[in-house]
Scaffold this active site. Structure first.
Site, mmCIF file in Angstrom:
data_model
loop_
_atom_site.group_PDB
_atom_site.id
_atom_site.type_symbol
_atom_site.label_atom_id
_atom_site.label_comp_id
_atom_site.label_asym_id
_atom_site.label_seq_id
_atom_site.Cartn_x
_atom_site.Cartn_y
_atom_site.Cartn_z
ATOM 1 N N ARG A 146 -39.494 23.885 -9.863
ATOM 2 C CA ARG A 146 -39.288 22.596 -9.839
ATOM 3 C C ARG A 146 -38.938 22.286 -8.378
ATOM 4 N NH1 ARG A 146 -42.496 21.577 -12.954
ATOM 5 N NH2 ARG A 146 -42.519 20.658 -14.873
ATOM 6 N N GLU A 196 -42.832 14.318 -5.363
ATOM 7 C CA GLU A 196 -44.140 14.394 -5.562
ATOM 8 C C GLU A 196 -44.980 13.370 -5.751
ATOM 9 O OE1 GLU A 196 -44.790 17.739 -8.321
ATOM 10 O OE2 GLU A 196 -43.531 19.137 -7.073
ATOM 11 N N HIS A 247 -48.854 21.287 -6.235
ATOM 12 C CA HIS A 247 -48.463 21.422 -7.734
ATOM 13 C C HIS A 247 -49.701 21.725 -8.615
ATOM 14 C CE1 HIS A 247 -45.299 20.007 -10.970
ATOM 15 N NE2 HIS A 247 -46.006 21.016 -11.438
HETATM 16 P P1 NAD Z 1 -38.954 29.060 -20.279
HETATM 17 O O1 NAD Z 1 -38.152 28.127 -20.941
HETATM 18 O O2 NAD Z 1 -39.595 29.950 -21.072
HETATM 19 O O3 NAD Z 1 -37.971 29.813 -19.423
HETATM 20 C C1 NAD Z 1 -36.904 29.045 -18.525
HETATM 21 C C2 NAD Z 1 -35.977 30.400 -18.485
HETATM 22 O O4 NAD Z 1 -34.887 29.644 -17.567
HETATM 23 C C3 NAD Z 1 -35.016 30.716 -19.953
HETATM 24 O O5 NAD Z 1 -35.182 31.958 -20.091
HETATM 25 C C4 NAD Z 1 -33.650 29.992 -19.674
HETATM 26 O O6 NAD Z 1 -32.763 30.760 -20.394
HETATM 27 C C5 NAD Z 1 -33.761 30.183 -18.255
HETATM 28 N N1 NAD Z 1 -32.566 29.264 -17.538
HETATM 29 C C6 NAD Z 1 -31.889 28.220 -18.277
HETATM 30 N N2 NAD Z 1 -30.904 27.465 -17.403
HETATM 31 C C7 NAD Z 1 -30.827 28.501 -16.558
HETATM 32 C C8 NAD Z 1 -29.803 28.585 -15.646
HETATM 33 N N3 NAD Z 1 -28.952 27.597 -15.266
HETATM 34 N N4 NAD Z 1 -29.982 29.709 -14.505
HETATM 35 C C9 NAD Z 1 -30.986 30.583 -14.632
HETATM 36 N N5 NAD Z 1 -31.770 30.532 -15.810
HETATM 37 C C10 NAD Z 1 -31.704 29.455 -16.713
HETATM 38 O O7 NAD Z 1 -40.179 28.203 -19.302
HETATM 39 P P2 NAD Z 1 -41.340 28.768 -18.513
HETATM 40 O O8 NAD Z 1 -42.417 28.283 -19.652
HETATM 41 O O9 NAD Z 1 -41.074 29.820 -18.052
HETATM 42 O O10 NAD Z 1 -41.143 27.709 -17.317
HETATM 43 C C11 NAD Z 1 -40.548 27.748 -16.337
HETATM 44 C C12 NAD Z 1 -40.771 26.620 -15.631
HETATM 45 O O11 NAD Z 1 -41.697 26.577 -14.795
HETATM 46 C C13 NAD Z 1 -40.426 25.106 -16.032
HETATM 47 O O12 NAD Z 1 -39.123 24.766 -16.333
HETATM 48 C C14 NAD Z 1 -41.419 24.057 -15.319
HETATM 49 O O13 NAD Z 1 -40.343 23.678 -14.428
HETATM 50 C C15 NAD Z 1 -41.985 25.224 -14.257
HETATM 51 N N6 NAD Z 1 -43.429 25.035 -14.403
HETATM 52 C C16 NAD Z 1 -43.978 24.959 -13.173
HETATM 53 C C17 NAD Z 1 -45.499 24.780 -13.344
HETATM 54 C C18 NAD Z 1 -46.357 24.373 -12.112
HETATM 55 O O14 NAD Z 1 -47.637 23.936 -12.276
HETATM 56 N N7 NAD Z 1 -45.950 24.819 -10.991
HETATM 57 C C19 NAD Z 1 -46.345 24.889 -14.737
HETATM 58 C C20 NAD Z 1 -45.365 25.192 -15.631
HETATM 59 C C21 NAD Z 1 -44.258 25.172 -15.808
#
Ligand code: NAD
Length: 318
Positions: free
Chosen positions: A236, A265, A284
């Site tokens: 993000r 965005e 994105h």
């Molecule tokens: P997920 O929930 O499986 O993993 C997120 C991880 O972050 C978890 O393990 C959580 O414990 C950890 N976390 C939470 N708070 C934290 C902190 N303060 N410090 C460090 N780690 C922390 O999510 P995911 O499926 O792996 O997705 C991750 C991110 O990717 C989503 O939140 C989303 O913003 C982003 N995303 C982007 C796209 C894109 O098109 N660019 C697509 C899908 C997801």
């Protein structure tokens, strides 16, 4: 049963089919919907499907017949879920669909920084190789990843998938996560954020946007990184203080960055990253491989089907 999709274009610009929804009701699809058209377009539909079109309390007040909102994404902050709950509306999301695509995209960005494939391809097509005195040329430092350290902030689904690819490339993986888990321990070494910042050659962001993670990459944390670090953000935009990253890129403290997401965005014309040195920006698209969107479509249809059968799944406002 009337079903209205208010902003279907990014999920299905024409290469997928809405047939799954068509089977379930009388379907109307709009590519995009501006705020003033939301209520009139919902009309008397009971099922509303959206991606980023906001549904606020006034929408539920004006359209009391709505029974179900399906969000075509993981994040559902565009829906006022409390107002939906008070109105008796079930809201569902797609918890996961693009893990493989996003992890793959991290390496599309990283390998572009390492090799600048498109730049060299263009140079060849423009005749530079033909006119070159040597059998090869390159315009940027070429970087080998094997033996380097990848630091992953947020070691969940996408972070851990990224670690598998990094390991296949011969990289060492460090991870920082507030909630370490056993699967993660197999894929990388959990360390403190400070240790990750100090030891990583490449840092990739995969934590969600939360008050605790907003601006996690800033002047101070960048100062703790190795000189010449590479930064990748497919999570993000607001995780990064963009002015601070621009300063670090321009000074060379950060060698290069690649971001698929920015603070606002679509990107605004005065975003500081647009004029930063060695900064790749994409719109994105990490999630948007056809396979991911197909998976998303199938889950969205299954969510609605489950709701219509009386046993809703992936409900976010229980
Ligand atoms: P997920 O929930 O499986 O993993 C997120 C991880 O972050 C978890 O393990 C959580 O414990 C950890 N976390 C939470 N708070 C934290 C902190 N303060 N410090 C460090 N780690 C922390 O999510 P995911 O499926 O792996 O997705 C991750 C991110 O990717 C989503 O939140 C989303 O913003 C982003 N995303 C982007 C796209 C894109 O098109 N660019 C697509 C899908 C997801």
């Amino acid at each position: 049963m009337k079903i209205v999709i208010l902003d279907g274009y990014t999920e299905n610009p024409g290469d997928l089919s809405w047939e799954g929804f068509e089977r379930l009701g009388d379907l109307t699809v709009y590519d995009r919907t501006s705020p003033e058209d939301i209520i009139p377009r919902i009309g008397d539909a009971e099922i509303v499907i959206i991606n980023k079109t906001p549904l606020r309390a006034e929408t539920f007040a004006a359209c009391p017949q709505i029974k179900y909102v399906g969000v075509l994404a993981t994040g559902y902050d565009v829906v006022d879920i409390e107002a939906a709950k008070s109105a008796g509306v079930v809201v569902t999301n797609i918890p996961t669909y693009g893990t493989a695509a996003v992890a793959q995209y991290v390496f599309a960005l990283l390998l572009e920084i390492c090799h600048h494939v498109e730049h060299h391809n263009r140079a060849v097509h423009e005749g530079r190789w033909t006119a070159n005195p040597d059998f090869c040329f390159w315009d940027y430092p070429l970087i080998e990843l094997a033996g380097k350290t990848m630091g992953i902030i947020g070691f969940g689904r996408i972070g851990q998938n990224t670690a598998k690819i990094a390991a296949a490339m011969g990289m060492d993986v460090l991870a920082y996560d507030e909630y370490p888990n056993d699967a993660g321990k197999e894929l990388g070494k959990y360390v403190s954020l400070d240790e990750l910042l100090a030891k990583s050659d490449v840092i990739s962001l995969h934590c969600p946007l939360l008050p605790s993670t907003k601006g996690i990459i800033n002047k101070e944390t960048i100062g703790k990184m190795k000189d010449g670090v590479i930064l990748i953000n497919t999570s993000r935009g607001p995780l990064i203080v963009e002015e601070d990253l621009k300063e670090a890129l321009d000074s060379g403290k950060v060698y290069a960055a690649a971001v698929d997401v920015v603070s606002k965005e679509p990107i605004e014309a005065d975003n500081p990253l647009l004029s930063a040195k060695n900064c790749i920006i994409t719109p994105h698209i990490a999630w948007a491989a056809k396979e991911s969107r197909e998976r998303l479509m199938n889950i969205a249809v299954a969510n609605l089907e489950a709701f219509l059968k009386g046993s809703p799944q992936n409900v976010v406002n229980k």
